[in-house]
Design a protein around this motif. Structure first.
Motif, PDB file in Angstrom:
ATOM      1  N   ASP A  94       1.000  -0.854  -0.147  1.00  0.00           N
ATOM      2  CA  ASP A  94      -0.006   0.329  -0.359  1.00  0.00           C
ATOM      3  C   ASP A  94       0.623   1.355   0.454  1.00  0.00           C
ATOM      4  O   ASP A  94       0.339   2.053  -0.895  1.00  0.00           O
ATOM      5  CB  ASP A  94      -0.468   0.149   1.746  1.00  0.00           C
ATOM      6  CG  ASP A  94      -2.215  -1.190   1.452  1.00  0.00           C
ATOM      7  OD1 ASP A  94      -2.342  -1.243  -0.134  1.00  0.00           O
ATOM      8  OD2 ASP A  94      -2.837  -1.247   2.149  1.00  0.00           O
ATOM      9  N   ARG A  95       1.919   1.200   0.294  1.00  0.00           N
ATOM     10  CA  ARG A  95       2.656   2.400   0.455  1.00  0.00           C
ATOM     11  C   ARG A  95       3.433   2.385  -0.644  1.00  0.00           C
ATOM     12  O   ARG A  95       4.086   1.520  -1.453  1.00  0.00           O
ATOM     13  CB  ARG A  95       3.501   1.807   2.199  1.00  0.00           C
ATOM     14  CG  ARG A  95       4.913   1.758   1.558  1.00  0.00           C
ATOM     15  CD  ARG A  95       5.701   1.717   2.789  1.00  0.00           C
ATOM     16  NE  ARG A  95       6.783   1.166   2.988  1.00  0.00           N
ATOM     17  CZ  ARG A  95       8.064   1.634   3.003  1.00  0.00           C
ATOM     18  NH1 ARG A  95       8.174   2.528   1.751  1.00  0.00           N
ATOM     19  NH2 ARG A  95       9.219   0.792   2.812  1.00  0.00           N
ATOM     20  N   GLU A  96       4.075   3.892  -0.826  1.00  0.00           N
ATOM     21  CA  GLU A  96       5.135   4.252  -1.976  1.00  0.00           C
ATOM     22  C   GLU A  96       6.195   3.489  -2.006  1.00  0.00           C
ATOM     23  O   GLU A  96       6.821   3.688  -0.915  1.00  0.00           O
ATOM     24  CB  GLU A  96       4.714   5.961  -2.437  1.00  0.00           C
ATOM     25  CG  GLU A  96       4.186   7.050  -2.901  1.00  0.00           C
ATOM     26  CD  GLU A  96       3.081   6.087  -4.035  1.00  0.00           C
ATOM     27  OE1 GLU A  96       4.311   6.309  -4.697  1.00  0.00           O
ATOM     28  OE2 GLU A  96       2.159   5.776  -4.066  1.00  0.00           O
ATOM     29  N   PRO A  97       6.969   3.461  -3.305  1.00  0.00           N
ATOM     30  CA  PRO A  97       8.423   3.865  -3.022  1.00  0.00           C
ATOM     31  C   PRO A  97       8.919   4.033  -2.902  1.00  0.00           C
ATOM     32  O   PRO A  97       8.885   5.317  -2.627  1.00  0.00           O
ATOM     33  CB  PRO A  97       8.400   2.803  -4.657  1.00  0.00           C
ATOM     34  CG  PRO A  97       7.113   2.294  -5.203  1.00  0.00           C
ATOM     35  CD  PRO A  97       6.228   3.360  -4.330  1.00  0.00           C
ATOM     36  N   ARG A  98       9.939   3.805  -1.925  1.00  0.00           N
ATOM     37  CA  ARG A  98      10.766   4.736  -0.921  1.00  0.00           C
ATOM     38  C   ARG A  98      12.351   4.407  -1.717  1.00  0.00           C
ATOM     39  O   ARG A  98      13.242   3.367  -1.207  1.00  0.00           O
ATOM     40  CB  ARG A  98      10.929   4.322   0.304  1.00  0.00           C
ATOM     41  CG  ARG A  98      11.467   5.631   1.216  1.00  0.00           C
ATOM     42  CD  ARG A  98      11.407   5.725   2.332  1.00  0.00           C
ATOM     43  NE  ARG A  98      11.780   3.548   3.100  1.00  0.00           N
ATOM     44  CZ  ARG A  98      12.980   3.832   3.463  1.00  0.00           C
ATOM     45  NH1 ARG A  98      13.549   4.678   3.834  1.00  0.00           N
ATOM     46  NH2 ARG A  98      13.241   2.271   4.380  1.00  0.00           N
ATOM     47  N   GLN A  99      13.340   5.209  -2.299  1.00  0.00           N
ATOM     48  CA  GLN A  99      14.376   5.227  -2.638  1.00  0.00           C
ATOM     49  C   GLN A  99      15.250   5.011  -1.259  1.00  0.00           C
ATOM     50  O   GLN A  99      14.864   6.096   0.229  1.00  0.00           O
ATOM     51  CB  GLN A  99      15.086   6.533  -2.898  1.00  0.00           C
ATOM     52  CG  GLN A  99      16.498   6.391  -3.473  1.00  0.00           C
ATOM     53  CD  GLN A  99      17.529   7.521  -4.306  1.00  0.00           C
ATOM     54  OE1 GLN A  99      16.184   8.541  -4.923  1.00  0.00           O
ATOM     55  NE2 GLN A  99      17.679   7.570  -4.273  1.00  0.00           N
ATOM     56  N   VAL A 100      16.554   4.714  -0.645  1.00  0.00           N
ATOM     57  CA  VAL A 100      17.135   4.393   0.447  1.00  0.00           C
ATOM     58  C   VAL A 100      18.005   4.804   0.172  1.00  0.00           C
ATOM     59  O   VAL A 100      19.724   4.757  -0.823  1.00  0.00           O
ATOM     60  CB  VAL A 100      16.823   2.992   1.092  1.00  0.00           C
ATOM     61  CG1 VAL A 100      17.743   2.584   2.030  1.00  0.00           C
ATOM     62  CG2 VAL A 100      15.426   2.530   1.158  1.00  0.00           C
ATOM     63  N   GLU A 101      18.436   5.184   1.138  1.00  0.00           N
ATOM     64  CA  GLU A 101      19.962   6.102   0.902  1.00  0.00           C
ATOM     65  C   GLU A 101      21.412   5.286   1.507  1.00  0.00           C
ATOM     66  O   GLU A 101      21.312   4.810   2.635  1.00  0.00           O
ATOM     67  CB  GLU A 101      20.562   7.112   1.847  1.00  0.00           C
ATOM     68  CG  GLU A 101      19.563   8.513   0.776  1.00  0.00           C
ATOM     69  CD  GLU A 101      20.020   8.796  -0.359  1.00  0.00           C
ATOM     70  OE1 GLU A 101      21.002   9.060  -0.776  1.00  0.00           O
ATOM     71  OE2 GLU A 101      19.024   9.447  -1.453  1.00  0.00           O
ATOM     72  N   LEU A 102      22.743   5.081   0.940  1.00  0.00           N
ATOM     73  CA  LEU A 102      22.781   4.653   2.030  1.00  0.00           C
ATOM     74  C   LEU A 102      24.308   4.318   2.084  1.00  0.00           C
ATOM     75  O   LEU A 102      25.308   4.871   1.193  1.00  0.00           O
ATOM     76  CB  LEU A 102      23.559   2.309   0.855  1.00  0.00           C
ATOM     77  CG  LEU A 102      21.859   1.902   0.378  1.00  0.00           C
ATOM     78  CD1 LEU A 102      21.907   0.572  -0.038  1.00  0.00           C
ATOM     79  CD2 LEU A 102      21.313   1.753   1.758  1.00  0.00           C
ATOM     80  N   ILE A 103      25.201   3.862   2.730  1.00  0.00           N
ATOM     81  CA  ILE A 103      26.741   4.026   2.857  1.00  0.00           C
ATOM     82  C   ILE A 103      27.490   2.903   3.268  1.00  0.00           C
ATOM     83  O   ILE A 103      26.734   2.691   3.181  1.00  0.00           O
ATOM     84  CB  ILE A 103      26.310   5.187   3.811  1.00  0.00           C
ATOM     85  CG1 ILE A 103      26.952   4.761   5.481  1.00  0.00           C
ATOM     86  CG2 ILE A 103      26.263   6.225   3.737  1.00  0.00           C
ATOM     87  CD1 ILE A 103      27.011   5.285   6.202  1.00  0.00           C
ATOM     88  N   GLY A 104      28.696   2.683   2.722  1.00  0.00           N
ATOM     89  CA  GLY A 104      30.033   2.175   2.898  1.00  0.00           C
ATOM     90  C   GLY A 104      30.357   2.098   4.060  1.00  0.00           C
ATOM     91  O   GLY A 104      30.085   2.585   4.977  1.00  0.00           O
ATOM     92  N   PRO A 105      31.833   1.193   4.329  1.00  0.00           N
ATOM     93  CA  PRO A 105      32.123   0.886   5.442  1.00  0.00           C
ATOM     94  C   PRO A 105      33.346   1.678   5.742  1.00  0.00           C
ATOM     95  O   PRO A 105      33.073   1.946   6.957  1.00  0.00           O
ATOM     96  CB  PRO A 105      32.709  -0.326   5.695  1.00  0.00           C
ATOM     97  CG  PRO A 105      32.611  -0.892   3.590  1.00  0.00           C
ATOM     98  CD  PRO A 105      31.867  -0.199   3.565  1.00  0.00           C
ATOM     99  N   VAL A 106      33.731   2.546   4.324  1.00  0.00           N
ATOM    100  CA  VAL A 106      34.659   3.662   5.143  1.00  0.00           C
ATOM    101  C   VAL A 106      34.215   4.834   5.511  1.00  0.00           C
ATOM    102  O   VAL A 106      34.502   5.501   6.060  1.00  0.00           O
ATOM    103  CB  VAL A 106      36.179   3.688   3.773  1.00  0.00           C
ATOM    104  CG1 VAL A 106      36.458   4.955   3.862  1.00  0.00           C
ATOM    105  CG2 VAL A 106      36.283   2.520   3.065  1.00  0.00           C
ATOM    106  N   ALA A 107      32.961   5.056   4.756  1.00  0.00           N
ATOM    107  CA  ALA A 107      32.422   6.107   5.371  1.00  0.00           C
ATOM    108  C   ALA A 107      31.189   5.623   6.403  1.00  0.00           C
ATOM    109  O   ALA A 107      30.841   7.273   7.355  1.00  0.00           O
ATOM    110  CB  ALA A 107      30.988   6.482   4.452  1.00  0.00           C
TER     111      ALA A 107
END
Length: 155
Positions: free
Chosen positions: A5-18
């Motif tokens: 029922d909910r809108e698709p959501r872009q997820v922000e990710l970071i790697g291990p160094v960040a």
């Protein structure tokens, strides 16, 4: 409300160094006030800055934790997919890098094709309608991430 029922959501990710970098910044912000309080002539010299820096550091740490949790979840359940650009708008960044606001059609195995809005850095060459980008989708709730190469590498 179910996941469909909910809108698709872009997820922000970071790697291990960040992750290490941002946790270091967060720790520095959280500790700066108490360190100043202990090393200066007055307790207030450290507590006054801490009123501002501690909550900022805490917010950075919480955001970093959420992004790393999402990255681990995507590595475990994410499905490699294709995001086809159907609309592009470049937002000038001024002193910051330009951002491409995209409308994409995301398709892959294990979920229904859907359209979503997202933002990516507007590098060179600029994103164009019809371009295809790699994406990772959580089929359970249509959360997606675009352009994180470390998610596409096989262990």
């Amino acid at each position: 409300m179910s996941g469909s029922d909910r809108e698709p959501r872009q997820v922000e990710l970071i790697g291990p160094v960040a992750q290490v970098f941002t946790y270091s910044i967060a720790a520095g912000l959280m500790l700066s006030g108490p360190v100043l309080a202990l090393t200066s002539d007055s307790l207030w010299n450290g507590l006054c800055p801490a009123i501002i820096t501690f909550p900022i550091g805490l917010a950075i740490a919480a955001t970093t934790y959420g992004q790393r949790w999402d990255a681990k979840r995507f590595r475990a359940v994410g499905v490699v997919s294709t995001a086809e650009i159907v609309a592009v708008r470049i937002r000038k960044g001024g002193e910051n890098p330009d951002v491409a606001e995209l409308r994409v059609r995301i398709s892959g195995p294990g979920f229904d094709t859907f359209k979503a809005d997202c933002e990516v850095p507007a590098g060179i060459p600029r994103p164009q309608i019809g371009d295809r980008l790699q994406a990772v989708v959580d089929p359970a709730n249509s959360d997606f991430a675009i352009g994180y190469d470390h998610l596409f590498e096989q262990d």
